[in-house]
Design a protein around this motif. Structure first.
Motif, short mmCIF file in Angstrom:
data_model
loop_
_atom_site.label_atom_id
_atom_site.label_comp_id
_atom_site.label_asym_id
_atom_site.label_seq_id
_atom_site.Cartn_x
_atom_site.Cartn_y
_atom_site.Cartn_z
N ILE A 24 -5.81 -7.83 -2.96
CA ILE A 24 -4.77 -8.86 -3.03
C ILE A 24 -3.49 -8.32 -3.65
N SER A 25 -3.59 -7.60 -4.76
CA SER A 25 -2.38 -7.06 -5.41
C SER A 25 -1.80 -5.90 -4.63
N GLY A 26 -2.64 -4.96 -4.21
CA GLY A 26 -2.15 -3.79 -3.49
C GLY A 26 -1.49 -4.14 -2.17
N GLY A 27 -2.07 -5.12 -1.47
CA GLY A 27 -1.47 -5.54 -0.21
C GLY A 27 -0.09 -6.13 -0.42
N TRP A 28 0.05 -6.94 -1.49
CA TRP A 28 1.37 -7.53 -1.77
C TRP A 28 2.37 -6.47 -2.19
N ALA A 29 1.94 -5.49 -2.99
CA ALA A 29 2.85 -4.43 -3.40
C ALA A 29 3.35 -3.67 -2.17
N ALA A 30 2.43 -3.33 -1.25
CA ALA A 30 2.82 -2.59 -0.05
C ALA A 30 3.79 -3.40 0.80
N LYS A 31 3.51 -4.68 0.97
CA LYS A 31 4.40 -5.54 1.77
C LYS A 31 5.80 -5.60 1.18
N GLU A 32 5.88 -5.90 -0.11
CA GLU A 32 7.18 -6.10 -0.74
C GLU A 32 7.99 -4.80 -0.80
N LEU A 33 7.34 -3.70 -1.11
CA LEU A 33 8.06 -2.42 -1.23
C LEU A 33 8.55 -1.93 0.12
N THR A 34 7.71 -2.03 1.15
CA THR A 34 8.14 -1.58 2.49
C THR A 34 9.25 -2.47 3.02
N GLU A 35 9.16 -3.77 2.76
CA GLU A 35 10.21 -4.67 3.25
C GLU A 35 11.53 -4.45 2.54
N ARG A 36 11.50 -3.83 1.38
CA ARG A 36 12.74 -3.45 0.70
C ARG A 36 13.23 -2.09 1.15
N GLY A 37 12.48 -1.44 2.06
CA GLY A 37 12.94 -0.18 2.64
C GLY A 37 12.34 1.06 2.02
N LEU A 38 11.35 0.93 1.14
CA LEU A 38 10.76 2.09 0.49
C LEU A 38 9.60 2.64 1.33
#
Length: 578
Positions: A24-38
């Motif tokens: 749950i946490s890792g999936g959200w971190a990946a989503k948010e960071l990639t959507e910010r362009g990282l």
């Protein structure tokens, strides 16, 4: 982009971000960071699980299993002795639970902590119970008000916008209830109460004006929004197969929601079957430079490098990694100048239940298997509302049900008449149980075993965590309170039980603490943005960051804290401060 194209083993690239864990946490971190362009690498110790493809028991009927989904006793005892304590483990779900022989841990005498793990890409997001509740400001203030534990460095207003963000994306079914101690979410339509529950609710609200009786809030789609449909998610069909994996994406999981959202950015890569051994520390720059992993099958070591590291490996998994990353600069564990890493382990106390029968309603039945029940929110949420002999409180959840052949199988009877009885629905029953808060205590801790290691050569965790007198007194009081409630509501044959000796900490699978947040870096590991006090480019956003357990199911707060921390990290990254 297909899942296979995302998988990597050796990679010379230095990623903008590395996310350890894919639940749950890792999936959200990946989503948010990639959507910010990282550019982001997500690492998980387990195998890849492809949405809609790697759910091998989905849609199978009970008759298609040798023992009607029950586990073979020999397999249960030899492979899943700890995991089998979970009510969700059976023949249809075992593919999402870890092999206890491969991942052993030890406990202190008198402590029998239950560590339930789902080691695959998606983690326990494929197994969770999906009950989704916000913390209130009372929860963030509890430690400060009664002097037990450290103060949270954040308040409800800091996280409220992030609750809204994750709720709109995940999809939470529920009803607007306007309850002070249980803030409303942003909802899709609620599941319905059964008629007998509606009638009990009416009686309850007349008798208990200081308490509430509501439908449970769950991460199940009842009216998908445009973004959810675009990700391939559809209505929950109430099939009661959630822990097998859901190709419809009816409930929130990494596979159905956050991972496909991250994939569409083109910024995500995944290293599965990669057991994280430790973090690589650059002492000259005081930064985490990367991650050292061991291939779970080949047992070969490799390294990945990144500018930011998000540790989301689960409460105990993240703490184990930090402890095993000790060096001469941090001899007690990486980022542990405070010395509190591993301490203040908490779980929820599930050790009281009560039951009664509801007369009448013989012409009522239900269709499907509703993925939630009723909830009575914590009514001891401020010190002035506490019982005199213990601190904090508990919430009560439960459900009405109609007896069927399974619940009546042990009833009296024999022969043809008994079989005929089992073909007809029986009486309506009503079950309720507690979810009590566990106080943060320094002595409840995890550490690395001095000699024992797992198959990958990583020191095993050694756990010392026990219920205190406060938790025991709470459960005894809850048992009396719930039985009185059921009797007052007109139920018959009311009974109750306390099972503190049967279900030790860990049994609720809500373990939190061990790398807590705080404003004082001498008594906490992380600041209010889940950022390490000691190492600026290290973030920990799973349950290990919790300062108290409250009584609510924690996963929605994992999501909100992770989204908030990822936004902060991305801002800091682009500002050149990480």
């Amino acid at each position: 982009m297909q899942n296979d194209e995302l998988l990597i083993q050796k990679e010379n690239q230095v990623f903008d971000a590395i996310v350890i864990g894919s639940g749950i946490s890792g999936g959200w971190a990946a989503k948010e960071l990639t959507e910010r362009g990282l550019s982001t690498l997500m690492i998980d110790r387990g195998r890849m699980v492809k949405h809609g493809q790697d759910y091998p028991t989905e849609n199978k009927g009970p008759w298609e299993f040798p023992l009607r989904t029950k586990m073979n006793l020999k397999e249960k005892k030899e492979i899943y002795p700890i995991q089998s304590r979970s009510i969700f483990l059976n023949e249809s779900t075992k593919h999402f639970f870890c092999n206890d022989n491969e991942q052993p841990y030890s406990t202190e005498p008198g402590s029998d902590f239950t560590w339930i793990r789902g080691n695959q890409v998606g983690g326990k997001s494929l197994l969770w119970f999906r009950q989704s509740y916000r913390f209130s400001n009372h929860d963030f203030l509890a430690n400060k008000r009664d002097g037990v534990g450290a103060d949270w460095p954040i308040r409800y207003k800091d996280i409220a916008p992030w609750y809204s963000k994750v709720e709109r994306f995940a999809g939470i079914s529920g009803n607007t209830d306007n309850i002070e101690q249980l803030p409303d979410s942003e909802y899709q339509p609620p599941f319905e109460m059964y008629q007998c529950e509606q009638d009990i609710k009416s009686r309850f609200e007349k008798q208990y004006r200081d308490k509430h009786f509501i439908i449970g809030r769950a991460a199940h789609l009842t009216k998908p929004n445009r973004e959810q449909v675009a990700l391939g998610r559809y209505n929950c069909l109430a099939r009661n197969q959630c822990q097998r994996g859901c190709s419809f994406g009816g409930y929130f999981s990494t596979q159905s929601a956050t991972m496909p959202a991250a994939m569409r950015t083109g910024k995500l890569q995944i290293a599965s079957n990669s057991v994280v051994h430790s973090l690589i520390y650059n002492s000259k720059k005081n930064r985490v430079a990367g991650v050292r992993v061991i291939d779970s099958e080949a047992l070969q070591q490799r390294e990945y490098f990144g500018r930011i590291v998000f540790l989301c490996a689960s409460t105990l998994g993240s703490t184990q990694i930090l402890l095993n990353s000790a060096n001469k600069h941090f001899p007690k564990g990486l980022a542990n100048s405070s010395g509190v890493l591993g301490h203040y382990l908490m779980d929820h106390n599930y050790n009281t239940s009560a039951h009664g029968f509801i007369d009448g309603y013989e012409d009522e039945y239900f269709s499907g298997w509703r993925p939630t029940g009723i909830l009575i929110p914590n009514f001891q949420y401020r010190p002035e509302l506490y019982r005199k002999h213990y601190k904090r409180g508990y919430q009560i959840s439960g459900s009405a049900y109609r007896q069927d052949w399974r619940t009546m199988a042990a009833s009296e009877g024999i022969g043809k008449s008994f079989k005929e009885k089992l073909q007809q629905p029986g009486r309506w029953g009503f079950w309720i149980g507690t979810q009590g808060e566990m106080l943060p205590r320094h002595e409840n801790q995890v550490s690395l075993h001095s000699t024992k290691k797992d198959k990958w050569g990583i020191p095993q965790l050694h756990i010392n965590c026990q219920w205190s007198e406060n938790e025991r007194l709470m459960m005894e009081d809850a048992c009396e309170t719930m039985q009185a409630m059921l009797k007052n509501l007109g139920l018959s044959e009311v009974s109750g039980q306390v099972t503190s000796d049967k279900y030790p900490p860990g049994s609720a699978i809500h373990e939190v603490g061990t790398a807590r947040m705080g404003s004082d870096k001498t008594s906490s590991v992380l600041n209010g943005y889940n950022q390490s006090h000691d190492i600026r480019n290290l973030f920990v956003t799973d349950g290990s960051c919790f300062v108290s357990s409250a009584v609510q199911n924690p996963s929605l707060t994992f999501m909100a804290l992770t989204a908030r921390a990822a936004n902060y990290a991305a801002n800091e990254f682009f500002a050149g401060r990480l």
